[in-house]
Write an enzyme that holds these catalytic residues in place. Structure first.
Site, mmCIF file in Angstrom:
data_model
loop_
_atom_site.group_PDB
_atom_site.id
_atom_site.type_symbol
_atom_site.label_atom_id
_atom_site.label_comp_id
_atom_site.label_asym_id
_atom_site.label_seq_id
_atom_site.Cartn_x
_atom_site.Cartn_y
_atom_site.Cartn_z
ATOM 1 N N LEU A 167 2.428 3.218 3.350
ATOM 2 C CA LEU A 167 2.227 1.778 3.194
ATOM 3 C C LEU A 167 1.327 1.215 4.302
ATOM 4 C CD1 LEU A 167 3.026 -0.677 1.490
ATOM 5 C CD2 LEU A 167 4.934 -1.042 3.072
ATOM 6 N N ASP A 168 0.245 0.567 3.890
ATOM 7 C CA ASP A 168 -0.713 -0.049 4.825
ATOM 8 C C ASP A 168 -1.277 0.955 5.822
ATOM 9 O OD1 ASP A 168 -0.353 -2.431 3.559
ATOM 10 O OD2 ASP A 168 1.042 -3.240 5.028
ATOM 11 N N GLY A 169 -1.213 2.256 5.497
ATOM 12 C CA GLY A 169 -1.644 3.266 6.446
ATOM 13 C C GLY A 169 -2.905 4.016 6.027
ATOM 14 N N ARG A 188 -8.162 7.153 12.616
ATOM 15 C CA ARG A 188 -8.036 6.280 11.445
ATOM 16 C C ARG A 188 -9.278 5.419 11.258
ATOM 17 N NH1 ARG A 188 -3.656 1.900 9.551
ATOM 18 N NH2 ARG A 188 -4.645 1.633 7.533
#
Lengths: 298, 298, 298, 298
Positions: free
Chosen positions: C241-243, D225
């Site tokens: 999630l949101d990653g 990221r």
């Protein structure tokens, strides 16, 4: 079309008893004491208060006070009358506005719609606490879009020959109860006499560059010199073209690989964000003007 | 003073076999293919490559290639000779620089030290991959500070009468192996003949505003019009004062409550950050100049 | 409503013969040479080319090439077939897309409309070079607004019990020719099996703070710790999630005087600007994904 | 070394009669009136005044007043005594500081020097209106650099075993008249008992990311990221590691092509700029702390 025609949906609580006071005067001892004592004695509770002195030695003093007063609607007039005495003592220019009495806007637009769309979106989202009373345009393109929000649209063409007559008609449709005119990419120069009617109440937006480019085709000039940052400036309109008091500015980074069209596209997004902020601050009584400069309490 | 006199401590691995190639030429089919095929055939491995075509229809083409070549020092000269044929075919302006051969800087400074301090800090921290060969100043104030880093300092006073002679002496101390001159708040105008010696190799920094202010005392003008953003521009010096190709720009928000001194203070921090970035990109061969515009591959 | 239903008005010239190639592969010598030589031999003219090597020693190599090829529509298929040989040699993941074949978007939305309005405005202004094929929502609120643009609207309610069935219906209305799904404040978690269908093709937007706040009510947490900057992150949706891989981020300054509602209002404007940029870069084939990271050639 | 050892050169006029008052108390009617009336009656002239009420219904009230009082040095003590009555009435936490009495700083540093260099430069440039009383370090590297400014340097090594003793020695060298401790990349955790001595008077700087990364090697995580923005946060130190009230934050854009070392380099410049602003605001009495949040009047 029910989404469009409904009024803006404010998330704010009713603020029936809230007012905002704006003061400009020559600085001197005792002003803050006199104003705050006055409000206290009249039963007002100060919610927020900002002051600024331009130059401690004989400069101008600016103050914004947001306060709650029980039964404001009934008491405002007598409060204003009582304040005359203090205002006279310190040579104040001042206003007190009820927050619940929304400012009335007239938006002027030509063919580019990005600033208009932004303002209407903020208004509809409840983020622009104002009444959009009308849209005036020298073109007819936006009529159906504007009318879909239930907002009156006035098409007043302007040519070199008819400019004076067009401004006369604009003043006519605006009438006497518009608080602020927003030039949302309105591509006509406003005459000095029109400006005089709405001194520090006409907000314009224009592109800005770092450093600056004088003359035509500024985006092409900016591209040719390879600027790395482009911006926009919202300001009050004065007789000097694009030279009035600055309300807000912002920028975005660009690079050599952005061509003129892309610079314009990026510029549009900066323009609408900056204009929306400037209009919001104006309707929230956050701006004081002194000479060619704004004090923005935000 | 052992901290000061020691050389900059680079955190980078040795890059003895790395080189950077910069190319400008009229665009046309086959350029990238020819260059990359050439490097491949000569045993080079492309680490990074950037291209940009200003206008697909007959515009200029720009390319930066970073590559590794075994035994670079031994092979560079023959590589350059072999490349002449391709360069000729496409009418290229080009250079190939060894990364391990650090660029030599001369920093010019007057009385304000913020840009000089910043450059020396970056250099000492190993973030500015260059050799600071000397500091030249029309004042003597910075001598001990500069010399504490083990960097030669040349005091060459400049007056209206001695300007020509001073520039002659500057060229003399600079000698023949300085790659780039950095005007770190050097408050003298450089003559066209001096500029000609170092075309696109003199970097200047100056304050910039949104929108712009012409004439003297720009910070006072900016204050008087209540700008909300101030900035700085680093550019190559050309005959047009402050009008050369822009390398980098940045800005910071300010408000009505910042007085002229505070605007200057904020301006100093923007200036040093922007100048340091511009110098870094120059010494890393990231900048190509075409007419009055830079292409910065960063 | 003629303004609304007309198609977006692109200011761009027709680019019938332009294509974009995206390549990811393990780095090695000769890749750029092989690709550019291939394009040259097939009569293509490279308009823009970007490469990036994640780690010169055995890392991944990424490349984006924009090129013009005469009679592209007729020749694309044979070009792709010919390229298979090079692709195989270097173990490439690759695509070639025709610029004139617009990507088809499905926008998912719940009750907040700011991101949807922004995307439709960019689309209508000709700045989002895509086809908005449909809007899907778990609420019916936006129907008339969306349909006024001539865009199909699908209302598919979602509850805890019907989630699986709802996703089945979503996949059904999406069909087989949607290129990218944009979650424009769609407040439902997407299941892993749905994500698998659209790996790196679902774009989400969420608020972000500096530093971060874990758990519920992030704006309240941010307010309670007095953050000075708030932001938003657009990313591809993954099972975490949101990653997922970050596409774009931006921020705005705030102060102690912004209450939670004002932080949310400012957050909305950042969200829509950031999401619009991310979607634009996706439809312009500017994004490559490797593991949990994007390479954005913009 | 005469440049180094000379005191900082302030461009400011002497402000012998200027004072700053900071007030926190529960909100209620009449506070501003009482304070401003008090100052007026005691002959003080308010130069600047800021107020902020966290929540109009029963929240906290914060006020900063900058004022001039003739013969301040002689009159300050009696002014403070007289103010006790008002302070008691409104349950105020309050201070009045003479501007001419510079705050005394102790800077703690480990091996990275960028924040220290920045603070010393601001101090030397006259932009940091404070006295740097000493530098304390768990390493000896910076001694000669610090001493070249004429500033005492204390080397107090810290190991896991000697931590308690080291803190005891730190408190000893700090003595009783240090106003604020600045952790300029001091890489040791401060114990709760030490923090208790300097509640809301220890300023730390740490990197911050959008969104956040928990655990070790944050720059590597951020790189992996592909973050597009990195930042730094200056905050007061509390028992919760990196969790104290935020004073200032700022960010810079990065891209996929910035490797971990380049992210760190960019991060260093953000850190030093953010820390310098936070320290400046502290020494100018611009910061009030309530629970875990700052109110910054800047």
């Amino acid at each position: 079309m029910e989404v469009h025609v409904k009024q803006n949906r404010s998330a704010r609580e009713p603020q029936d008893n809230r007012a905002r006071m704006l003061i400009s005067c020559p600085d001197g001892p005792g002003i803050v004491a006199a104003v705050s004592q006055f409000l206290y004695e009249h039963g007002a509770n100060i919610v927020q208060s900002d002051q600024y002195t331009m130059d401690p030695d004989g400069g101008m003093f600016f103050m914004r006070v947001e306060f709650d007063l029980p039964q404001l609607a009934d008491n405002l007039e007598s409060l204003q009358q009582s304040f005359e005495q203090i205002a006279g003592r310190f040579q104040m220019k001042w206003t007190i506005n009820q927050v619940s009495r929304k400012k009335r806007l007239a938006i002027f637009v030509s063919k580019e719609d990005h600033c208009l769309v932004e303002l209407l979106w903020h208004w509809q989202a409840g983020d622009l606490d104002a009444e959009i009373a009308m849209v005036v345009s020298n073109h007819n393109d936006m009529r159906s879009y504007v009318e879909s929000f239930g907002i009156p649209f006035h098409h007043i063409p302007v040519t070199a020959d008819t400019k004076q007559e067009a401004e006369r008609r604009q003043l006519e449709v605006i009438g006497s109860d518009i608080d602020v005119i927003v030039l949302a990419r309105y591509m006509q120069i406003i005459s000095p006499s029109f400006i005089e009617h709405y001194r520090n109440r006409i907000i314009n937006i224009h592109h800005s560059f770092l450093p600056a480019f004088v003359g035509g085709k500024p985006y092409a000039q900016a591209y040719n010199r390879g600027v790395k940052i482009i911006g926009a400036t919202a300001h009050y309109v004065t007789e000097e073209l694009d030279g009035g008091p600055i309300i807000e500015q912002d920028v975005q980074r660009v690079s050599h690989s952005d061509n003129v069209n892309e610079l314009k596209r990026i510029g549009r997004t900066i323009e609408r964000v900056v204009l929306a902020r400037a209009v919001q601050w104006h309707v929230e009584d956050r701006i004081l003007v002194h000479q060619n400069k704004t004090v923005v309490f935000n």
